[in-house]
Design a protein around this motif. Structure first.
Motif, PDB file in Angstrom:
ATOM      1  N   ALA A 291      82.206  40.881 100.093  1.00 26.15           N
ATOM      2  CA  ALA A 291      81.043  41.256 100.896  1.00 26.15           C
ATOM      3  C   ALA A 291      81.267  40.836 102.340  1.00 26.15           C
ATOM      4  N   ARG A 292      80.629  41.539 103.272  1.00 26.11           N
ATOM      5  CA  ARG A 292      80.900  41.278 104.687  1.00 26.11           C
ATOM      6  C   ARG A 292      80.267  39.983 105.181  1.00 26.11           C
ATOM      7  N   THR A 293      79.115  39.625 104.648  1.00 28.70           N
ATOM      8  CA  THR A 293      78.434  38.411 105.092  1.00 28.70           C
ATOM      9  C   THR A 293      77.862  37.660 103.903  1.00 28.70           C
ATOM     10  N   VAL A 294      77.761  36.346 104.066  1.00 28.47           N
ATOM     11  CA  VAL A 294      77.152  35.496 103.047  1.00 28.47           C
ATOM     12  C   VAL A 294      75.655  35.384 103.347  1.00 28.47           C
ATOM     13  N   ASP A 295      74.837  35.534 102.312  1.00 24.99           N
ATOM     14  CA  ASP A 295      73.390  35.357 102.417  1.00 24.99           C
ATOM     15  C   ASP A 295      73.092  33.867 102.262  1.00 24.99           C
ATOM     16  N   GLY A 296      72.759  33.198 103.364  1.00 23.39           N
ATOM     17  CA  GLY A 296      72.594  31.753 103.345  1.00 23.39           C
ATOM     18  C   GLY A 296      71.472  31.281 102.439  1.00 23.39           C
ATOM     19  N   GLU A 297      70.340  31.974 102.429  1.00 24.99           N
ATOM     20  CA  GLU A 297      69.219  31.550 101.590  1.00 24.99           C
ATOM     21  C   GLU A 297      69.547  31.714 100.118  1.00 24.99           C
ATOM     22  N   ALA A 298      70.221  32.810  99.762  1.00 21.82           N
ATOM     23  CA  ALA A 298      70.629  33.004  98.368  1.00 21.82           C
ATOM     24  C   ALA A 298      71.625  31.930  97.948  1.00 21.82           C
ATOM     25  N   LEU A 299      72.524  31.552  98.868  1.00 18.70           N
ATOM     26  CA  LEU A 299      73.507  30.507  98.558  1.00 18.70           C
ATOM     27  C   LEU A 299      72.812  29.169  98.346  1.00 18.70           C
ATOM     28  N   ARG A 300      71.801  28.872  99.157  1.00 17.54           N
ATOM     29  CA  ARG A 300      71.066  27.611  99.008  1.00 17.54           C
ATOM     30  C   ARG A 300      70.380  27.543  97.641  1.00 17.54           C
ATOM     31  N   ILE A 301      69.750  28.636  97.224  1.00 22.86           N
ATOM     32  CA  ILE A 301      69.075  28.669  95.920  1.00 22.86           C
ATOM     33  C   ILE A 301      70.096  28.547  94.798  1.00 22.86           C
ATOM     34  N   ALA A 302      71.201  29.279  94.914  1.00 27.87           N
ATOM     35  CA  ALA A 302      72.236  29.243  93.878  1.00 27.87           C
ATOM     36  C   ALA A 302      72.850  27.858  93.758  1.00 27.87           C
ATOM     37  N   ALA A 303      73.072  27.195  94.892  1.00 25.62           N
ATOM     38  CA  ALA A 303      73.632  25.843  94.866  1.00 25.62           C
ATOM     39  C   ALA A 303      72.669  24.886  94.172  1.00 25.62           C
ATOM     40  N   GLY A 304      71.369  25.038  94.444  1.00 23.19           N
ATOM     41  CA  GLY A 304      70.380  24.189  93.789  1.00 23.19           C
ATOM     42  C   GLY A 304      70.394  24.354  92.283  1.00 23.19           C
ATOM     43  N   LYS A 305      70.509  25.590  91.812  1.00 22.18           N
ATOM     44  CA  LYS A 305      70.561  25.843  90.364  1.00 22.18           C
ATOM     45  C   LYS A 305      71.826  25.245  89.747  1.00 22.18           C
ATOM     46  N   ALA A 306      72.944  25.416  90.445  1.00 21.84           N
ATOM     47  CA  ALA A 306      74.201  24.866  89.919  1.00 21.84           C
ATOM     48  C   ALA A 306      74.166  23.344  89.886  1.00 21.84           C
ATOM     49  N   LEU A 307      73.529  22.725  90.875  1.00 19.12           N
ATOM     50  CA  LEU A 307      73.423  21.261  90.897  1.00 19.12           C
ATOM     51  C   LEU A 307      72.505  20.749  89.793  1.00 19.12           C
ATOM     52  N   GLU A 308      71.483  21.517  89.453  1.00 20.27           N
ATOM     53  CA  GLU A 308      70.647  21.129  88.311  1.00 20.27           C
ATOM     54  C   GLU A 308      71.486  21.072  87.042  1.00 20.27           C
ATOM     55  N   ARG A 309      72.410  22.033  86.908  1.00 26.23           N
ATOM     56  CA  ARG A 309      73.264  22.075  85.711  1.00 26.23           C
ATOM     57  C   ARG A 309      74.365  21.016  85.769  1.00 26.23           C
ATOM     58  N   PHE A 310      74.855  20.708  86.978  1.00 26.22           N
ATOM     59  CA  PHE A 310      75.936  19.733  87.137  1.00 26.22           C
ATOM     60  C   PHE A 310      75.494  18.637  88.109  1.00 26.22           C
ATOM     61  N   PRO A 311      74.605  17.757  87.693  1.00 30.41           N
ATOM     62  CA  PRO A 311      74.050  16.751  88.610  1.00 30.41           C
ATOM     63  C   PRO A 311      75.087  15.789  89.178  1.00 30.41           C
ATOM     64  N   LEU A 312      76.235  15.614  88.503  1.00 33.07           N
ATOM     65  CA  LEU A 312      77.243  14.683  89.007  1.00 33.07           C
ATOM     66  C   LEU A 312      77.715  15.087  90.406  1.00 33.07           C
ATOM     67  N   ILE A 313      77.765  16.393  90.683  1.00 29.26           N
ATOM     68  CA  ILE A 313      78.229  16.862  91.984  1.00 29.26           C
ATOM     69  C   ILE A 313      77.238  16.482  93.082  1.00 29.26           C
ATOM     70  N   GLY A 314      76.002  16.187  92.714  1.00 31.83           N
ATOM     71  CA  GLY A 314      74.986  15.809  93.690  1.00 31.83           C
ATOM     72  C   GLY A 314      74.748  14.318  93.798  1.00 31.83           C
ATOM     73  N   THR A 315      75.683  13.512  93.323  1.00 33.57           N
ATOM     74  CA  THR A 315      75.497  12.068  93.375  1.00 33.57           C
ATOM     75  C   THR A 315      76.027  11.483  94.677  1.00 33.57           C
ATOM     76  N   ALA A 316      75.636  10.237  94.916  1.00 36.59           N
ATOM     77  CA  ALA A 316      76.140   9.455  96.041  1.00 36.59           C
ATOM     78  C   ALA A 316      77.169   8.465  95.507  1.00 36.59           C
ATOM     79  N   VAL A 317      77.580   7.530  96.348  1.00 33.57           N
ATOM     80  CA  VAL A 317      78.479   6.466  95.928  1.00 33.57           C
ATOM     81  C   VAL A 317      77.856   5.133  96.326  1.00 33.57           C
ATOM     82  N   ALA A 318      78.062   4.138  95.499  1.00 31.03           N
ATOM     83  CA  ALA A 318      77.585   2.793  95.818  1.00 31.03           C
ATOM     84  C   ALA A 318      78.656   1.788  95.427  1.00 31.03           C
ATOM     85  N   VAL A 319      78.695   0.678  96.147  1.00 22.79           N
ATOM     86  CA  VAL A 319      79.630  -0.407  95.841  1.00 22.79           C
ATOM     87  C   VAL A 319      78.821  -1.628  95.443  1.00 22.79           C
ATOM     88  N   ARG A 320      79.165  -2.190  94.304  1.00 24.11           N
ATOM     89  CA  ARG A 320      78.532  -3.421  93.836  1.00 24.11           C
ATOM     90  C   ARG A 320      79.623  -4.420  93.488  1.00 24.11           C
TER      91      ARG A 320
END
Length: 430
Positions: free
Chosen positions: A39-68
């Motif tokens: 496709a010639r251009t990426v639809d940013g709003e559709a990508l944002r929604i799709a990323a949110g759905k994928a992160l719900e399914r794979f929450p590990l990709i949406g984690t932070a890092v902490a040092v203890r």
């Protein structure tokens, strides 16, 4: 750099492999996945929604890092992941990325995903990206697509996605599980330019996929072995005055042998293959390829991979005993020096469905190594090679082009701008 809210993160689980990626050379640089759509251009709003759905399914990709107490953990991050237009990535794990280890950028028909390697590897990230693209194409095309390889939201938790491959030792014969902390490999050919760190660059080579696959098949070998051997011959022709053994590192996904196929955690190890001029120069290409393939076969049996995992756990134990961040850095500096590797060759036949691949032109995986790194990616309609190197000369690319042309495999290549996100590591010193 900005002050971190690191101590406010609630830990989820220990991230043992993160230590390698946060404490070694170039740890402040991310890896990146690049995708070019038809496709010639990426639809940013559709990508944002799709990323949110994928992160719900794979929450590990949406984690932070902490040092203890000197140990690294995945940690909860309730802020949304950043999806933004542009091609200049923000600093990862900063306020600009909502303290995420990844973000998603888009410009024209390209999607760019900078991600710190401590979060996952390419095999793990592939599942997240395919799912995100599935939702994206459903939204933009307004149709229901066949799910095929995508992992869709089903309302359940998926602990297998976050399984720790290095939680406990594996049963193998005669294995002690002690740390494998040897010195660097020596004696092999080293490209004189390797490790210069003068200026990393990216060279992209497009290959006639049909001709290349036909050649590999005619020599009775795999695309990975064929490309590796052609590159060895290219290097040896360019450095014709050397008689050194050529050591090449190949990344190996350990998931099948360890029984953790679904995990998104880092689960890849590099295994060396060696071209010995003394024993192999007199062989035909087919015979040389068979010899390399036998080395790979022996290095990737279930027994050997399980021993490798146990050795890695022994190494982790040594890191634990080192205690502090500084102690761990010192241990890494002593035992993880650059070795006699000529180049690293990775091969990824992207297992995504035709639904996704039919809508793509290219896919790239980019990150840094202390030696020339070559990533070969196979999509449905294309084979491409990405060269990531720390030196300006293109002589090795030209030498490989010559090897391919001599076998009637047409290629074209171009130097592209390498943009890798910086990572804010100030949390290591809090």
């Amino acid at each position: 750099m900005e002050n971190h809210i690191n101590m406010e993160f609630e830990t989820i689980s220990r991230n043992r492999s993160a230590e390698n990626f946060f404490l070694m050379k170039n740890s402040d640089k991310s890896m990146a996945i690049g995708i070019c759509l038809k496709a010639r251009t990426v639809d940013g709003e559709a990508l944002r929604i799709a990323a949110g759905k994928a992160l719900e399914r794979f929450p590990l990709i949406g984690t932070a890092v902490a040092v203890r107490d000197g140990s690294f953990y995945y940690a909860k991050n309730t802020r949304p992941i950043v999806v933004a237009e542009g091609d200049v990535p923000p600093v990862l794990f900063s306020e600009k990325t909502n303290y995420h280890l990844a973000c998603i950028l888009y410009k024209e028909n390209r999607i760019y995903i900078p991600m710190h390697h401590s979060l996952s590897d390419l095999t793990g990230l592939n599942r997240f990206i395919e799912t995100m693209l599935y939702y994206y194409f459903e939204i933009t095309e307004g149709i229901t697509l066949p799910a095929e390889g995508a992992s869709l939201l089903d309302g359940r938790e998926h602990p297998e996605d976050e399984a720790d491959p290095f939680e406990k030792p594996y049963e193998v014969s005669g294995e002690t599980g002690e740390a494998a902390l040897g010195g660097p490999n020596t004696g092999g050919l080293v490209l004189p330019e390797n490790g210069s760190d003068a200026e990393y660059s990216w060279i992209y080579m497009d290959m006639d996929a049909e001709a290349f696959l036909r050649f590999a098949k005619s020599e009775g070998t795999t695309p990975l072995i064929a490309a590796t051997l052609l590159m060895i011959q290219a290097v040896r022709e360019e450095l014709s005055d050397t008689t050194h053994e050529v050591v090449v590192k190949l990344p190996v996904d350990m998931r099948p042998q360890l029984g953790v196929m679904e995990t998104l955690r880092n689960c890849v190890v590099t295994k060396p293959v060696k071209y010995s001029p003394e024993s192999m120069d007199g062989l035909s290409f087919r015979e040389q390829a068979a010899a390399l393939r036998e080395q790979v076969k022996k290095a990737t049996t279930e027994e050997v991979i399980r021993k490798t995992a146990n050795e890695f756990m022994g190494y982790m134990h040594a890191m634990d005993e080192a205690g502090s961040i500084e102690g761990k850095k010192e241990l890494l500096n002593r035992f993880r020096k650059p070795d006699a590797t000529a180049f690293l060759m990775s091969y990824a036949r992207i297992p995504w469905s035709e639904t996704i691949q039919n809508r793509m032109r290219e896919m790239h995986a980019l990150d840094l190594e202390p030696y020339l790194k070559i990533n070969m990616t196979a999509l449905k309609e294309s084979f491409c090679l990405d060269f990531i190197q720390s030196f300006p000369t293109t002589r090795y690319v030209e030498a490989l082009e010559k090897q391919l042309n001599e076998r009637d495999i047409h290629v074209s290549w171009e130097r592209r701008k390498l943009v890798l996100a910086d990572m804010d590591l100030s949390f290591l010193h809090q």
